[in-house]
Design a protein around this motif. Structure first.
Motif, PDB file in Angstrom:
ATOM      1  N   ARG B  49     -86.955  46.317 -14.764  1.00  0.00           N
ATOM      2  CA  ARG B  49     -86.939  45.928 -16.007  1.00  0.00           C
ATOM      3  C   ARG B  49     -86.656  46.923 -17.348  1.00  0.00           C
ATOM      4  O   ARG B  49     -86.211  46.512 -18.261  1.00  0.00           O
ATOM      5  CB  ARG B  49     -88.295  45.185 -16.269  1.00  0.00           C
ATOM      6  N   ASN B  52     -82.510  47.288 -17.946  1.00  0.00           N
ATOM      7  CA  ASN B  52     -81.753  46.237 -19.023  1.00  0.00           C
ATOM      8  C   ASN B  52     -82.633  46.276 -20.349  1.00  0.00           C
ATOM      9  O   ASN B  52     -82.498  45.190 -21.150  1.00  0.00           O
ATOM     10  CB  ASN B  52     -81.400  44.985 -18.412  1.00  0.00           C
ATOM     11  N   ARG B  90     -76.689  44.289 -22.658  1.00  0.00           N
ATOM     12  CA  ARG B  90     -77.169  43.589 -21.645  1.00  0.00           C
ATOM     13  C   ARG B  90     -76.240  42.714 -21.151  1.00  0.00           C
ATOM     14  O   ARG B  90     -76.506  42.274 -19.806  1.00  0.00           O
ATOM     15  CB  ARG B  90     -78.425  42.616 -22.172  1.00  0.00           C
ATOM     16  N   MET B  95     -79.167  39.907 -14.380  1.00  0.00           N
ATOM     17  CA  MET B  95     -80.544  40.261 -13.892  1.00  0.00           C
ATOM     18  C   MET B  95     -80.774  38.744 -13.255  1.00  0.00           C
ATOM     19  O   MET B  95     -80.741  37.828 -13.620  1.00  0.00           O
ATOM     20  CB  MET B  95     -81.513  40.502 -14.903  1.00  0.00           C
ATOM     21  N   PHE B  97     -84.137  36.861 -11.441  1.00  0.00           N
ATOM     22  CA  PHE B  97     -85.631  37.102 -11.590  1.00  0.00           C
ATOM     23  C   PHE B  97     -86.395  36.335 -10.520  1.00  0.00           C
ATOM     24  O   PHE B  97     -85.787  35.635  -9.955  1.00  0.00           O
ATOM     25  CB  PHE B  97     -86.284  36.178 -12.937  1.00  0.00           C
ATOM     26  N   ARG B 163     -75.312  32.599 -12.500  1.00  0.00           N
ATOM     27  CA  ARG B 163     -75.355  32.671 -13.974  1.00  0.00           C
ATOM     28  C   ARG B 163     -75.326  34.191 -14.390  1.00  0.00           C
ATOM     29  O   ARG B 163     -74.555  34.509 -15.432  1.00  0.00           O
ATOM     30  CB  ARG B 163     -76.853  32.228 -14.324  1.00  0.00           C
TER      31      ARG B 163
END
Lengths: 259, 254
Positions: B49, B52, B90, B95, B97, B163
């Protein structure tokens, strides 16, 4: 035949089905004052909600003091103060004029409404999972863009139902502006009453308010349905939402909430 | 130097008095797949975490593609960068999750094209083309217009991978991507990740899936108590771990 309890149907019939041209004028006044005040109130509420969540402490204090004052004092007092403490211009848009009193009224109603909207909007934003902001940031959105495109559209589903109720209240609260001389629905009925001393003018105007709030209930149900469509597999049909808007008790008898 | 994607140097991070990262350094080169394993509370999630800048760091520095993340160099000190710059940084770090975090008010395809269109400013038709091909790549060619609420956990996580990929990131971060999934759908997510790893995606994966680490990782790291205590190839790691803590951890988990 107008005694103590008898209703003069003629007056009501006249006022509702064959209204004088003035009625359209006062109806419009009530509608535009309500819409303008609610819109500005939502905007103020949004700003206050964002200020409430700010990392900058003075913004949080200002937001808290704002809500404290305007929820803690009577709306009527606020209206009088705003109207009499400042000198308001009247705005002329060609065929349509906003009187100084109406302008002051809109300002007072919006500021008052913003204090209530802040809590509603904050609850809406809080209802959105924290992971949404992180996901939005992880794909490169700034805080503002994430709010606009990801958080607020989801918060809207939580905000809209109480917002609809606020607008319902707003339409009725505009009648208070009669006291500072705004010529709107209630002022018109009061004028008729003081001329003819027939209380049914009030009843007739109540019918007009009821009409406004009823039309709004339909619009609200439609908006809520549109917002619900996007993310739920078990959303309600239009008919069910209308029924909910009309009769909240039916939700229980139909078991809508139990799904 | 040219193909170093991640350069993390002596990264420190505390939550209040609790020191979660006690000086983590890591270099990841282009095309590499690095798996981070370790007991919960070891700081592995916090570490990725930080990469980014979802978490600020208290010390050290992190560079992705040669660019300092989250901070600006001011003399010999680091000051936090502007929100806009951080957001731009970013865009090159994808990322995924643990809890997917798909946008529930948008369809699978809309989730994928959201950032390319509204962050990178790509043309919508172009983004849709890319989005459809990515969703097809993760095996969801028939779910373009489905809302996340109607997808299974495994499908949602695959949309989330698409995504992240849609931004064309230089580095992909996976934060325990299968921990919230039902056992029967873990496989479909892992096989997508394996395919990415073999296709040369640079990725860092925090995971408890030792099978995946063995098959797909170029390197495995063991974190414990805020430090990387052992690293090596999967063969070395699973067959002849040297560190006592690693042995203990593996014996418990395997």
């Amino acid at each position: 035949m107008h005694g103590l309890v008898a209703v003069d149907w003629h007056v009501i019939w006249q006022q509702v089905f064959h209204p004088h041209a003035i009625l359209w004028h006062v109806l419009w006044a009530t509608v535009y004052i309500s819409i303008a005040s609610q819109a500005l109130g939502v905007l103020l509420g949004l700003l206050a909600a964002l200020a409430r969540m700010s990392r900058f402490a003075p913004f949080r204090w200002i937001s808290a003091i704002y809500v404290w004052i305007f929820r803690g004092t009577p709306l009527l007092v606020q209206i009088f103060y705003v109207y009499f403490a400042f000198s308001w211009p009247s705005l002329n848009f060609g065929i349509w004029t906003v009187s100084d009193a109406a302008l002051a009224g809109i300002v007072a109603l919006s500021i008052n409404e913003g204090a209530y909207m802040r809590e509603i909007i904050r609850a809406g934003i809080d209802s959105v999972d924290r992971g949404q902001m992180e996901a939005a940031k992880s794909v490169g959105m700034t805080y503002g863009k994430a709010m606009r495109r990801i958080i607020l559209p989801q918060a809207a589903r939580v905000i809209v139902p109480p917002l609809g109720n606020e607008f319902n209240n707003m339409m009725k609260n505009t009648s208070l502006l009669f006291t500072i001389g705004v010529f709107e629905l209630f002022a018109y009925s009061e004028q008729n009453y003081s001329q003819f001393f027939i209380a049914d003018y009030f009843l007739a105007i109540a019918v007009w308010y009821l009409l406004l709030t009823t039309v709004w209930a339909f619009i609200q149900a439609w908006i809520e349905r549109r917002l619900a469509v996007s993310e739920r597999g078990d959303e309600l049909s239009f008919g069910e939402r209308l029924e909910l808007a009309w009769n909240p008790m039916s939700a229980w008898t139909r078991g809508v909430y139990r799904r | 130097m040219t193909d170093v994607i991640l350069h993390a140097e002596d990264v420190h991070k505390s939550f209040g008095r609790l020191e979660v990262l006690k000086g983590v350094s890591l270099e990841v080169t282009k095309g590499e797949t690095v798996c981070i394993i370790g007991p919960s509370g070891s700081g592995k999630t916090t570490f990725i975490r930080c990469i980014n800048h979802l978490e600020k760091i208290d010390g050290g520095r992190i560079e992705v593609n040669g660019q300092l993340i989250g901070y600006r160099q001011k003399g010999d000190k680091l000051v936090e960068d502007s929100e806009r710059n951080i957001a731009r940084q970013r865009t090159q770090i994808g990322m995924v999750f643990q809890r997917f975090n798909l946008f529930p008010h948008k369809t699978a395809l809309e989730n994928v094209i959201e950032a390319p269109v509204h962050v990178l400013g790509e043309k919508k038709e172009q983004a849709i083309g890319l989005g459809k091909s990515l969703l097809t790549r993760v095996g969801l060619g028939d779910k373009f217009d489905t809302y996340p609420g109607k997808l299974s956990g495994g499908q949602q996580q695959r949309v989330a991978i698409a995504r992240a990929l849609a931004m064309g990131p230089a580095l992909m971060l996976f934060d325990e991507p299968t921990s919230a999934l039902d056992p029967e759908v873990i496989g479909e997510v892992l096989s997508v990740m394996e395919e990415l790893a073999h296709a040369g995606t640079t990725m860092i994966v925090v995971t408890h899936e030792m099978g995946f680490a063995r098959k797909a990782a170029d390197r495995v790291l063991m974190m414990d108590d805020g430090l990387i205590i052992e690293e090596g190839t999967p063969e070395h790691f699973f067959d002849e771990p040297t560190h006592e803590r690693t042995k203990q951890f593996l014996s418990k988990i395997l």
